[in-house]
Design a protein around this motif. Structure first.
Motif, short mmCIF file in Angstrom:
data_model
loop_
_atom_site.label_atom_id
_atom_site.label_comp_id
_atom_site.label_asym_id
_atom_site.label_seq_id
_atom_site.Cartn_x
_atom_site.Cartn_y
_atom_site.Cartn_z
N SER A 406 2.41 -8.20 -4.74
CA SER A 406 1.52 -7.19 -4.18
C SER A 406 0.96 -7.68 -2.86
O SER A 406 1.08 -8.85 -2.50
N VAL A 407 0.30 -6.78 -2.15
CA VAL A 407 -0.30 -7.16 -0.87
C VAL A 407 -1.38 -8.21 -1.06
O VAL A 407 -1.65 -9.02 -0.17
N ASP A 447 -2.94 3.22 -6.53
CA ASP A 447 -2.84 2.71 -5.15
C ASP A 447 -2.04 1.41 -5.08
O ASP A 447 -1.93 0.67 -6.05
N GLU A 448 -1.49 1.17 -3.92
CA GLU A 448 -0.93 -0.11 -3.50
C GLU A 448 0.13 -0.70 -4.43
O GLU A 448 0.17 -1.90 -4.68
N THR A 485 5.51 -6.39 0.31
CA THR A 485 4.24 -5.84 -0.15
C THR A 485 4.08 -4.44 0.41
O THR A 485 4.87 -3.96 1.20
N TYR A 486 3.00 -3.81 -0.01
CA TYR A 486 2.73 -2.44 0.43
C TYR A 486 1.26 -2.31 0.75
O TYR A 486 0.40 -2.74 0.01
N HIS A 487 0.99 -1.70 1.88
CA HIS A 487 -0.41 -1.41 2.22
C HIS A 487 -0.51 -0.13 3.01
O HIS A 487 -1.30 -0.01 3.92
N ARG A 542 -7.49 5.39 3.57
CA ARG A 542 -6.86 4.67 4.68
C ARG A 542 -7.39 5.10 6.04
O ARG A 542 -7.67 4.28 6.90
#
Length: 670
Positions: A406-407, A447-448, A485-487, A542
């Motif tokens: 993860s981020v 989320d995320e 990762t994802y953000h 965001r």
């Protein structure tokens, strides 16, 4: 034999041609040399798994927990310091609170020694470090004669008298009696020595509280006379808010009689601009006792906030009792050296944590109801579930291979949408949570989720092929073992991961709806139209453009942009300020002047439910940091939720906000 060690860290940002450097210094102040040891530390900063380490070896890194060792054969003699430098951070430092805030040493015999840990020193930054709420002195002359936050819709008061000692409450009817009792308990707790509620025999001013038909749900009217006040409202909530306004007027006139008055005539007519005025609290990164949560609710009520978003699960911890899965709190609520969850975000080597029993939850929910606050529980799924999966490893696809991150640096942290036992778990949790929270809302997070999530799961790959075809499957297979990762929605939307997440969210949402409940989610819950806009709402975090775009698509939206309403963001860019900085910074004035309605069309405004402050707790190991980050910005957001834009005034707000109470009583020395 005395072992006394200290940990100091330094930060050199990658500027002026210098390489990024996170310095780690362990000093032996005892009388015994040590060797064969390991140094563990944690704090918001995250050393990258691929970082190079001068004069040391990186043994383990899980998110912000790092375990390192000196070169083989190294002996740390008394009076000497071992210095190591890390080059490469996946979350760099912007403020002093970002660095390591706790540390420990595991000695060669396996015993553990805790370390005195100093705040990280930033190169070129020598200003005193800031803690505690910034002071806003009440001026001798204010723009208004009565002290009220949030500011009402109409204030037409006249006259002035010596402030009464308190109020003799005279409720008429059950709703009025409940509002009066809640107000009396509230002020007795927040202001215990002020005696704001007292009988006529003790010079209490008569305050009549009565029902009046036809007002809006949270509206109220105050009417002042020479020797009495009358409150009228249609609902218990409106009556309570009228009392709170009256209490604020009284405190201003008593404490600062040179600035504020208590009226003898005229009226106040008031109602909120938004129906949803929320405050979120992350209790997973740092644990807050039931008493602390209760006190925050009282401060919310004093600010006329009416939604408490309780963030109960995260990668770092699970915080609510679930009868069907005791492992969640037996394992997932605790962190420490050698445990399923290591020390994280300053929690230290010894078992640290806690959770809320069902009995405590019911007490908090009852208190919130008395204060006109609805409690919205969040169990963050499918991502942010590392603690859940450490407690219940049977929820993983047994055939899954490889690793994604993860981020925030947690490996394989997401519930698998293709693994059927996951849904039995989720449905059981939904059932037990809804039984505890009568607001009938279940916030599922969403989320995320990392871009490479489930790329090593045969079940997930088969599901992707079924949903999106063989090309989509092949695309996800290429993510295998990529530590991506994802953000941001722009990265994940339309991806194979998004297909899986939408299928998961849709199924869970349908189950929640079958229970007659509303689904809440972060903005990603709307990806793939996974939730029915008429049975859900989403919180945009965001940026403001996404908020407006979601509303245009018909989703009910709560505005909480990280740039302005995330209260873990620092008050200023200075190193001396505590807090995070990934979304920038926002001082009290910037937070106050942000307008949630900006950029919304007339049609989109019909889907705008309101605003929410988000208290994320990564930085808040020190409660003086909490006070600095949360106050007075919480009151600024409360006024944005209640007061219409044309009625807002920063000059008025800053003159009044010094009278608002704070949680821990930590005031800045600046």
């Amino acid at each position: 034999m005395t072992i006394l060690l200290t940990l100091d860290t330094t930060w050199t940002p990658p500027t002026d041609g210098e390489e990024l450097a996170y310095g780690i210094e362990l000093t032996n102040h005892g009388d015994t040399p040590i060797s064969g040891f390991k140094l563990g530390f944690s704090g918001p900063a995250r050393i990258d798994p691929t970082a190079t380490l001068e004069n040391g070896t990186l043994l383990r890194r899980l998110s912000n927990h790092t375990l390192i060792a000196p070169p083989e054969g190294f002996v740390l003699a008394p009076g000497e310091t071992w210095r190591s430098v890390a080059h490469g951070l996946s979350y760099g430092l912007r403020h002093w609170s970002d660095g390591a805030n706790t540390g420990y040493v595991e000695l060669a015999d396996g015993s553990v020694v805790t370390l005195a840990t100093a705040p990280t020193k930033g190169k070129g930054h020598n200003a005193p470090l800031l803690k505690g709420t910034a002071k806003f002195p009440v001026p001798a002359e204010a723009p208004v004669s009565v002290s009220i936050i949030p500011w009402p819709r109409s204030v037409a008061t006249t006259g002035a008298r010596i402030a009464p000692q308190g109020f003799d409450l005279q409720p008429q009817g059950d709703d009025a009696a409940r509002a009066a009792a809640a107000f009396a308990a509230l002020v007795a707790d927040l202001f215990p020595v002020e005696g704001l509620v007292r009988p006529a025999a003790e010079a209490g001013l008569p305050v009549a509280i009565a029902h009046k038909s036809g007002l809006a749900a949270e509206a109220y009217e105050l009417s002042f006379a020479e020797d009495s006040v009358a409150i009228a409202a249609t609902t218990r909530q409106g009556m309570l808010y009228g009392l709170i306004t009256l209490g604020q007027i009284l405190r201003g006139a008593k404490i600062h009689p040179q600035t504020f008055v208590f009226p003898t005539g005229g009226s106040i007519s008031d109602m909120p601009g938004f129906a949803y005025r929320g405050c979120h609290l992350d209790v997973a990164r740092q644990f807050y006792s039931g008493a602390e949560v209760s006190q925050l609710l009282k401060l919310m009520a004093w600010n006329k906030l009416n939604k408490f978003h309780w963030h109960l699960s995260e990668d770092e911890a699970w915080r609510v009792e679930i009868d069907a899965f005791p492992e969640l709190t037996q394992i997932g609520a605790w962190r420490g050296h050698g445990m399923a969850l290591p020390p994280l975000l300053g929690s230290g080597p010894y078992p640290t944590g806690g959770y809320y029993s069902k009995a405590v939850v019911r007490e908090i929910v009852a208190l919130a109801d008395s204060l006109a606050i609805a409690v919205i529980p969040e169990i963050d799924i499918p991502g942010h579930s590392y603690a859940t999966l450490q407690a219940l490893p049977q929820l993983r696809d047994p055939a899954e291979q490889g690793e994604y991150q993860s981020v925030q640096g947690f490996p394989n942290n997401s519930l698998n949408p293709a693994y059927e036992p996951v849904y039995k778990f989720v449905e059981t949790v939904v059932d037990e949570i809804l039984e505890l929270f009568p607001a009938n809302i279940f916030h599922l997070g969403a989320d995320e989720v990392p871009l490479a999530a489930w790329s090593g799961s045969p079940l997930a790959l088969d599901m992707i092929e079924k949903l999106g075809g063989p090309e989509m499957r092949a695309k996800h297979e290429r993510q295998f073992n990529q530590l991506s990762t994802y953000h941001g929605a722009d990265e994940i939307e339309g991806s194979p991961t998004a297909l899986l997440q939408a299928a998961f969210v849709r199924r869970v949402h349908e189950y929640i709806a079958s229970k007659g409940a509303v689904t809440g989610g972060w903005e990603e819950a709307a990806h793939g139209n996974a939730v029915d806009p008429d049975k859900s709402f989403v919180i945009g975090w965001r940026n403001v453009e996404i908020n407006a775009a979601l509303a245009e698509k018909g989703f009910s939206i709560v505005v909480s942009p990280g740039q302005r309403y995330y209260l873990d963001m620092a008050n200023a860019v200075a190193w001396a300020e505590p807090g995070a900085g990934w979304a920038g910074w926002s001082g009290p004035q910037e937070t106050y002047e942000f307008e949630a309605r900006a950029g919304f069309s007339e049609q989109a405004l019909t889907r705008l439910m309101g605003v929410q402050a988000c208290i994320w707790s990564e930085s808040m190991t020190d409660r003086a940091i909490f006070d600095r980050l949360v106050f007075p910005r919480l009151s600024a957001i409360a006024e944005a939720g209640w007061t219409t834009p044309e009625r807002k005034s920063w000059d008025r707000f800053k003159a009044l906000v010094g009278l608002m109470p704070i949680l821990y009583g930590n005031w800045s020395a600046e």
